[in-house]
Design an enzyme around this catalytic site. Structure first.
Site, PDB file in Angstrom:
ATOM      1  N   ARG A 256       0.856  -1.177   0.000  1.00 44.02           N
ATOM      2  CA  ARG A 256       0.000   0.000   0.000  1.00 44.02           C
ATOM      3  C   ARG A 256       0.899   1.236   0.000  1.00 44.02           C
ATOM      4  O   ARG A 256       1.928   1.279   0.681  1.00 44.02           O
ATOM      5  CB  ARG A 256      -0.921   0.032   1.234  1.00 44.02           C
ATOM      6  CG  ARG A 256      -2.082  -0.934   1.192  1.00 44.02           C
ATOM      7  CD  ARG A 256      -3.112  -0.538   0.135  1.00 44.02           C
ATOM      8  NE  ARG A 256      -4.303  -1.358   0.175  1.00 44.02           N
ATOM      9  CZ  ARG A 256      -4.462  -2.496  -0.482  1.00 44.02           C
ATOM     10  NH1 ARG A 256      -3.463  -2.975  -1.209  1.00 44.02           N
ATOM     11  NH2 ARG A 256      -5.603  -3.166  -0.418  1.00 44.02           N
ATOM     12  N   ASP A 280       3.664  -0.274  -7.366  1.00 38.92           N
ATOM     13  CA  ASP A 280       2.348  -0.701  -7.851  1.00 38.92           C
ATOM     14  C   ASP A 280       1.234  -0.038  -7.046  1.00 38.92           C
ATOM     15  O   ASP A 280       0.052  -0.251  -7.335  1.00 38.92           O
ATOM     16  CB  ASP A 280       2.230  -2.230  -7.745  1.00 38.92           C
ATOM     17  CG  ASP A 280       0.972  -2.770  -8.407  1.00 38.92           C
ATOM     18  OD1 ASP A 280       0.613  -2.271  -9.492  1.00 38.92           O
ATOM     19  OD2 ASP A 280       0.342  -3.684  -7.838  1.00 38.92           O
ATOM     20  N   GLU A 285      -5.015   6.833  -5.727  1.00 36.51           N
ATOM     21  CA  GLU A 285      -5.125   6.059  -6.951  1.00 36.51           C
ATOM     22  C   GLU A 285      -6.471   6.325  -7.607  1.00 36.51           C
ATOM     23  O   GLU A 285      -7.490   6.335  -6.908  1.00 36.51           O
ATOM     24  CB  GLU A 285      -4.969   4.566  -6.635  1.00 36.51           C
ATOM     25  CG  GLU A 285      -3.622   4.234  -6.007  1.00 36.51           C
ATOM     26  CD  GLU A 285      -3.514   2.773  -5.560  1.00 36.51           C
ATOM     27  OE1 GLU A 285      -4.518   2.022  -5.722  1.00 36.51           O
ATOM     28  OE2 GLU A 285      -2.461   2.400  -5.038  1.00 36.51           O
ATOM     29  N   HIS A 304      -1.582  -0.540  -9.701  1.00 33.05           N
ATOM     30  CA  HIS A 304      -2.161  -1.369  -8.637  1.00 33.05           C
ATOM     31  C   HIS A 304      -2.823  -2.620  -9.212  1.00 33.05           C
ATOM     32  O   HIS A 304      -3.996  -2.888  -9.005  1.00 33.05           O
ATOM     33  CB  HIS A 304      -3.165  -0.575  -7.800  1.00 33.05           C
ATOM     34  CG  HIS A 304      -3.438  -1.188  -6.458  1.00 33.05           C
ATOM     35  ND1 HIS A 304      -3.967  -0.478  -5.418  1.00 33.05           N
ATOM     36  CD2 HIS A 304      -3.264  -2.457  -5.983  1.00 33.05           C
ATOM     37  CE1 HIS A 304      -4.109  -1.270  -4.360  1.00 33.05           C
ATOM     38  NE2 HIS A 304      -3.674  -2.476  -4.690  1.00 33.05           N
ATOM     39  N   GLY A 306      -1.122  -5.772  -8.985  1.00 32.90           N
ATOM     40  CA  GLY A 306      -0.321  -6.901  -8.533  1.00 32.90           C
ATOM     41  C   GLY A 306      -1.112  -8.185  -8.370  1.00 32.90           C
ATOM     42  O   GLY A 306      -0.603  -9.271  -8.638  1.00 32.90           O
TER      43      GLY A 306
END
Length: 337
Positions: A256, A280, A285, A304, A306
């Site tokens: 995070r 990531d 976001e 983001h 992953g």
């Protein structure tokens, strides 16, 4: 009376197809949001909705937001719970939260996958760990930098960094962090680890040297962040921690964004205090269009994803639709306390 449901952050545009939402019937109106809603617009945009489905846990439902949504009765999240919801406020307001977990509370973001691996051998690594390795290679081998140089008409601009002999520092040695160990050993890397709860026994079990937080920062050639976001880990790595790192060191974060002070990370990258970062996850976001990270050559950025797989999303959206259907019947399932 029509029930209104908002499915948020459906960036890929797959939620409608994957979810099987027709099970909800004709009295339900569903909005699929392909674009992120700005935090300051959430109350206005969601004021008329009875339920929201959080996709990829990117929309923060803070106390201020929840208190501005008097009609909201249900939140559905992909996973066993959500780190982006103010649970205290949610409980106060009687808002039900349903996840997509298996019995026993284990996260279920994809159906079981068969494996030809030796049952007695190491377990295959998960998609998030694959992403960590992808980012690690991208920053150490200068993949983004050299790709851009070639596309611009140039050629080699620097030296890829070999992994053999480097030290991989793991912030967190749970399921994700521990899955990095076999690969690191195979590449000839030394592995050290630290977290608030890490014991010598756990580290020894995995063949990893437990170190202090300061040692982790000083000794890591690549620092991998594999911690869950919580009150204890938010802002865990500040400017003074990054200042301890080698100027040749890299950071990889798939956990995070707020675990690392983002302003301090940007400053460390801009000033050359560290060599690069593979990220990531971010504080906000999607990453704002004018964010300095977008223009930094020594940062490799992913949106983001992953843990994002097609099979996982088909499974999660299907379960999210089931959650909503059960709630509308008055028999909610997979309820998070």
């Amino acid at each position: 009376m029509t029930t209104r449901i908002a499915v948020l952050d459906d960036y890929i545009g797959c939620a409608e197809e994957f979810g099987g939402w027709t099970v909800l019937g004709d009295d339900v109106e569903i909005t699929f949001d392909r674009e992120a809603i700005a935090p300051e617009r959430l109350v206005d945009e969601l004021a008329d909705y009875d339920a929201v489905a959080i996709t990829q846990q990117r929309t923060w439902l803070t106390r201020a937001v929840l208190e501005g949504l008097p009609k909201l009765k249900l939140i559905v999240t992909n996973g066993p719970t959500s780190s982006v919801v103010d649970h205290e406020c949610r409980r106060e307001r009687g808002i039900v939260l349903c996840g997509t977990s298996n019995s026993g509370g284990q996260a279920a973001t994809a159906p079981p996958v068969s494996s030809r691996a030796d049952p007695g051998g190491p377990r295959p690594i998960s998609p998030p760990a694959e992403m960590a390795w992808a980012l690690l290679f991208a920053v150490t081998k200068r993949i983004g930098i050299e790709d851009r140089a070639i596309r611009a008409g140039g050629w080699q601009t620097g030296f890829p960094v070999p992994l053999r002999g480097m030290t991989l520092g793991l912030a967190g040695l749970g399921n994700l962090g521990s899955s990095m160990v076999p690969g690191a050993v195979a590449f000839g890397m030394d592995v050290i680890a630290w977290s608030q709860n890490l014991t010598d026994e756990r580290a020894s079990e995995l063949g990893v040297r437990r170190v202090s937080k300061d040692q982790l920062m000083r000794e890591s050639d690549v620092l991998g962040v594999f911690l869950q976001l919580s009150d204890r880990t938010r802002g865990l790595f500040q400017a003074e921690d990054l200042a301890l790192m080698k100027p040749t060191a890299f950071i990889v974060n798939i956990s995070r964004g707020p675990i690392i002070d983002e302003a301090a990370l940007v400053d460390a990258l801009q000033s050359g205090r560290i060599a690069g970062a593979g990220l990531d996850v971010f504080d906000r976001e999607p990453l704002p269009s004018d964010h300095p990270l977008r223009s930094m050559e020594n940062a490799v950025l992913m949106p983001h994803v992953g843990y994002v797989t097609e099979s996982g999303f088909r499974f999660s959206f299907g379960r999210m639709a089931e959650d909503v259907a059960a709630f509308l019947r008055g028999e909610p399932i997979r309820v998070v306390d």
